[in-house]
Design an enzyme around this catalytic site. Structure first.
Site, PDB file in Angstrom:
ATOM      1  CD  GLU A   1       0.172  -1.322   3.176  1.00 62.31           C
ATOM      2  OE1 GLU A   1       0.375  -2.277   2.408  1.00 62.31           O
ATOM      3  OE2 GLU A   1       0.294  -1.418   4.409  1.00 62.31           O
TER       4      GLU A   1
ATOM      5  CG  HIS B   1      -5.735  -5.817   1.354  1.00 58.55           C
ATOM      6  ND1 HIS B   1      -6.180  -6.501   2.467  1.00 58.55           N
ATOM      7  CD2 HIS B   1      -4.482  -5.406   1.642  1.00 58.55           C
ATOM      8  CE1 HIS B   1      -5.222  -6.514   3.377  1.00 58.55           C
ATOM      9  NE2 HIS B   1      -4.169  -5.854   2.908  1.00 58.55           N
TER      10      HIS B   1
ATOM     11  CG  HIS C   1      -3.311  -1.087   3.751  1.00 61.63           C
ATOM     12  ND1 HIS C   1      -3.270  -1.327   5.107  1.00 61.63           N
ATOM     13  CD2 HIS C   1      -3.029  -2.278   3.155  1.00 61.63           C
ATOM     14  CE1 HIS C   1      -2.970  -2.611   5.310  1.00 61.63           C
ATOM     15  NE2 HIS C   1      -2.826  -3.202   4.141  1.00 61.63           N
TER      16      HIS C   1
ATOM     17  CG  ASP D   1      10.717 -10.111   6.790  1.00 57.85           C
ATOM     18  OD1 ASP D   1       9.699  -9.440   6.546  1.00 57.85           O
ATOM     19  OD2 ASP D   1      11.871  -9.749   6.478  1.00 57.85           O
TER      20      ASP D   1
ATOM     21  CE1 TYR E   1      -2.857  -8.908   5.189  1.00 57.49           C
ATOM     22  CE2 TYR E   1      -1.522  -9.963   6.873  1.00 57.49           C
ATOM     23  CZ  TYR E   1      -1.625  -9.166   5.751  1.00 57.49           C
ATOM     24  OH  TYR E   1      -0.504  -8.619   5.192  1.00 57.49           O
TER      25      TYR E   1
HETATM   26  N1  BES Z   1       1.042  -4.455   3.759  1.00 56.22           N
HETATM   27  C1  BES Z   1       0.798  -5.735   3.217  1.00 56.22           C
HETATM   28  C2  BES Z   1       2.040  -6.423   2.708  1.00 56.22           C
HETATM   29  C3  BES Z   1       3.126  -6.627   3.739  1.00 56.22           C
HETATM   30  C4  BES Z   1       2.828  -6.969   5.039  1.00 56.22           C
HETATM   31  C5  BES Z   1       4.438  -6.499   3.372  1.00 56.22           C
HETATM   32  C6  BES Z   1       3.847  -7.142   5.970  1.00 56.22           C
HETATM   33  C7  BES Z   1       5.452  -6.681   4.291  1.00 56.22           C
HETATM   34  C8  BES Z   1       5.152  -7.000   5.602  1.00 56.22           C
HETATM   35  C9  BES Z   1      -0.234  -5.703   2.104  1.00 56.22           C
HETATM   36  O1  BES Z   1      -1.232  -4.756   2.286  1.00 56.22           O
HETATM   37  C10 BES Z   1      -0.907  -7.026   2.113  1.00 56.22           C
HETATM   38  O2  BES Z   1      -1.503  -7.350   3.090  1.00 56.22           O
HETATM   39  N2  BES Z   1      -0.812  -7.779   1.011  1.00 56.22           N
HETATM   40  C11 BES Z   1      -1.422  -9.070   0.864  1.00 56.22           C
HETATM   41  C12 BES Z   1      -2.646  -8.985   0.011  1.00 56.22           C
HETATM   42  C13 BES Z   1      -3.945  -8.985   0.710  1.00 56.22           C
HETATM   43  C14 BES Z   1      -5.103  -9.053  -0.273  1.00 56.22           C
HETATM   44  C15 BES Z   1      -4.107  -9.985   1.805  1.00 56.22           C
HETATM   45  C16 BES Z   1      -0.445  -9.963   0.152  1.00 56.22           C
HETATM   46  O3  BES Z   1       0.637  -9.488  -0.193  1.00 56.22           O
HETATM   47  O4  BES Z   1      -0.742 -11.123  -0.072  1.00 56.22           O
HETATM   48 ZN    ZN Z   2      -2.516  -5.266   3.882  1.00 51.96          ZN
END
Ligand code: BES
Ligand code: ZN
Length: 613
Positions: A280, A304, A308, A382, A390
């Protein structure tokens, strides 16, 4: 009851009162950065960004003489400070011991309290927050490509700064790059370079994890009054068609939660090695090309990342222990957007699939990671990533919504975003907001004991209501009859299924499903040829477990092109779990590893070992 309340207080004061962030070396209690200016050159040959970063400072402690910044693998050559008289002066500095998770503290000593410091530095070719792609990893094969991924604690690998989401700052940047390439940032994006340099400005204060940059052969297409899609030229048509509903999504979100505050909402479609589904970055979400299914069936990901813009970018988790405030709220809002744009059926199916996958994932997750607030401090974001923040977070909000009704809940949530706009907040702040607003007139929304259970206990509270879709119930029945041999694969359903129905069908296949059953499905529905990444991923998982040979050739192609961690990690885990497939896994990883992003490499190294590459 008393004991539960005490647990709740204990679980949260730890974070509420900490002026320091366990994921940052910064002495945030003494000094805060208030603005950032970057001046960097992009060097594809050396795989380095090099130049300087200016940090404006506000000193909070009159006795403080030291500024501690976060870095990871940065080559710091010189540090200067500028006092009130405007004169620059060299400052003494030292890099401390390298922590594998946190990187190295950069300790800068000043005689007084400079209002600005300048750090001259270069990044390392292995920077954890950058991926450098060779021309062969792009669609045209003509130019190299660079993109960043700062969340959670990787901004420090390309900018020396206070890398904590508790700190917000506006930024400017001046970037030079090879002439044929476009430079984009999470900021106001110019049409082109001026006198050889690209100039960027992000006027709103943002946390460091939203700093972002991308450089490559990119074309642009406007698809709405405030939406431009950027993509590699050969992918632009498909991307523009797939994401055509974006402006409608923004309008829906605004009608629920108030004006979109960031000006433009552009999309950048990255090469397939992008390690996440989406990111985001403000004004410019970064998006994996694996959501371009051709039928818009995976565009809830856009909903999604857009969501954000309220939950996360506007109201930001103050530390990574409060991550559910970003992702749980976003998953809830995402679903409200999906409901308004694609209908109730689609929204409920997504809820049900998300909840089922959450429960499945929790079966193998340590209890301290199953609560919304992790019950351990200083975890590696990580390594501990899961769907708990979520889907469990969204489930809590859904529960509140169901108890008080949308006429009450929607304004409450809007009030949370408005009341804490451009603030970094922790879980205790949310609990106080809940008590001071929703619970005053609607104590039925949740009891203190229930709240404590959601926030600090593993599992899903028994009072939670599970989403239930009629259409997915029909899928369950079709699967049951097919597996029992009561009906042929081709005759198990009358209507074509949409993506969610297929995902639900595949998720429900038993672990020990027989090869012959997969062959029958394949003959009827050509699943091995699926181009929808979410369907293909689940089909490959089933194929690996069952030893169904036809999946291995397409699986190999998938693993060497797609670097999205959510797919790649479970696929290698599944392969590794079958002793006869380890050789295949090792061989494929040797080819794929150099093409993966550092965060995906780290995840697969932990399964296959790093020597494979
Ligand atoms: N902010 C996250 C991605 C993220 C989280 C990167 C933690 C690094 C550390 C992003 O908004 C996200 O949640 N992406 C999801 C997609 C979503 C539809 C569940 C993904 O990457 O799968
Ligand atoms: Zn997210």
């Amino acid at each position: 009851m008393i004991r539960l309340l005490a647990t709740l207080a204990l679980a949260m004061t730890t974070f509420a009162t900490a002026a320091r962030d366990p994921h940052s070396h910064a002495n945030l209690d003494q000094v805060r950065m208030t603005a950032l200016h970057l001046d960097l050159a992009v060097d594809f040959e050396a795989k380095r960004l090099a130049g300087f970063a200016d940090l404006d400072l506000e000193w909070l402690d009159p006795d403080a003489r030291e500024l501690v910044l976060d870095t990871r693998d940065l080559d710091v050559t010189r540090v200067e400070g500028r006092g009130d008289d405007g004169a620059w002066q060299a400052l003494r500095f030292a890099l401390g011991a390298r922590d594998p998770m946190l990187g190295q503290p950069l300790r800068i000593r000043a005689s007084g309290q400079p209002a600005r410091v300048r750090v001259h530095y270069a990044t390392d070719p292995t920077a954890s927050g950058l991926q450098w792609l060779g021309p062969r990893q792009t669609m045209s094969g003509r130019h190299p490509f660079l993109f960043s991924q700062s969340q959670a604690i990787h901004a420090r690998s390309w900018v020396p700064l206070q890398d904590s989401p508790a700190v917000r700052f506006p930024y400017r940047a001046r970037i030079t790059a090879p002439e044929a390439l476009r430079v984009l940032m999470s900021a106001e994006n110019p049409d082109g370079p001026v006198a050889g340099a690209w100039h960027f400005r992000m006027p709103q204060p943002i946390p460091s994890y939203l700093l972002a940059i991308a450089v490559g052969e990119l074309d642009a297409r406007e698809i709405g009054p405030r939406v431009t899609v950027y993509a590699e030229p050969q992918r632009l048509d498909a991307a523009a068609a797939e994401f055509a509903d974006t402006e409608r999504m923004i309008e829906v979100a605004e009608s629920l939660y108030g004006p979109y505050r960031w000006g433009r909402y552009d999309l950048l479609v990255l090469p397939p090695s992008f390690p996440y589904g989406g990111m985001e970055n403000p004004r410019l979400s970064f998006i994996t090309p694996t959501v371009i299914a051709g039928d818009r069936s995976l565009v809830s990901l856009i909903a999604h990342e857009l969501a954000h813009s309220w939950s996360g970018n506007l109201v930001t988790n103050a530390s990574w222990a409060d991550f559910w405030l970003n992702e749980g709220f976003t998953t809830y809002v995402e679903n409200r957007i999906v409901e308004a744009v694609y209908g109730t059926d689609a929204a409920i199916m997504q809820q049900q699939v998300g909840q089922a996958e959450l429960l499945d994932e929790m079966r193998n997750l340590a209890p301290y990671l199953q609560s919304l607030v992790p019950q351990k401090q200083g975890l590696d974001p990580d390594a501990t990533f899961s769907s708990v923040p979520y889907d469990k977070g969204a489930w809590l909000l859904r529960t509140l919504e169901q108890r008080v009704g949308r006429e009450v809940f929607d304004p409450f949530l809007r009030g949370w975003f408005d009341g804490h706009a451009f603030e970094s907040v922790d879980t205790a702040t949310f609990v106080n907001h809940l008590r001071g607003h929703l619970l005053v007139e609607h104590p039925e929304a949740i009891t203190e004991a229930e709240l404590a259970e959601w926030l600090t206990k593993p599992g899903i509270p028994a009072i939670a209501v599970a989403a239930r879709s009629e259409r997915l119930a029909a899928v369950d029945e079709a699967r049951r009859r097919f597996l029992a041999g009561e009906v042929e694969a081709g005759a198990m359903k009358d209507e074509p299924w949409n993506t969610q129905e297929w995902l639900h069908f595949l998720n429900g296949l038993p672990e020990d499903v027989r090869r012959e059953r997969l062959a029958a499905l394949d003959a009827a529905y050509r699943l091995t040829d699926a181009t929808n990444s979410e369907i293909a991923f689940r089909w490959y998982m089933a194929g690996i477990r069952a030893g169904y040979e036809p999946v291995f050739a397409p699986l190999e192609r998938f693993l060497v092109t797609v670097g999205r961690r959510k797919f790649v990690k479970p696929l290698f885990e599944a392969l590794w779990a079958v002793p006869e497939r380890r050789e295949f896994a090792t061989r494929v990883y040797a080819e794929a590893r150099p093409r993966y992003h550092p965060v995906t490499q780290a995840a697969v190294d932990a399964i296959v070992g790093r020597d494979a590459g």
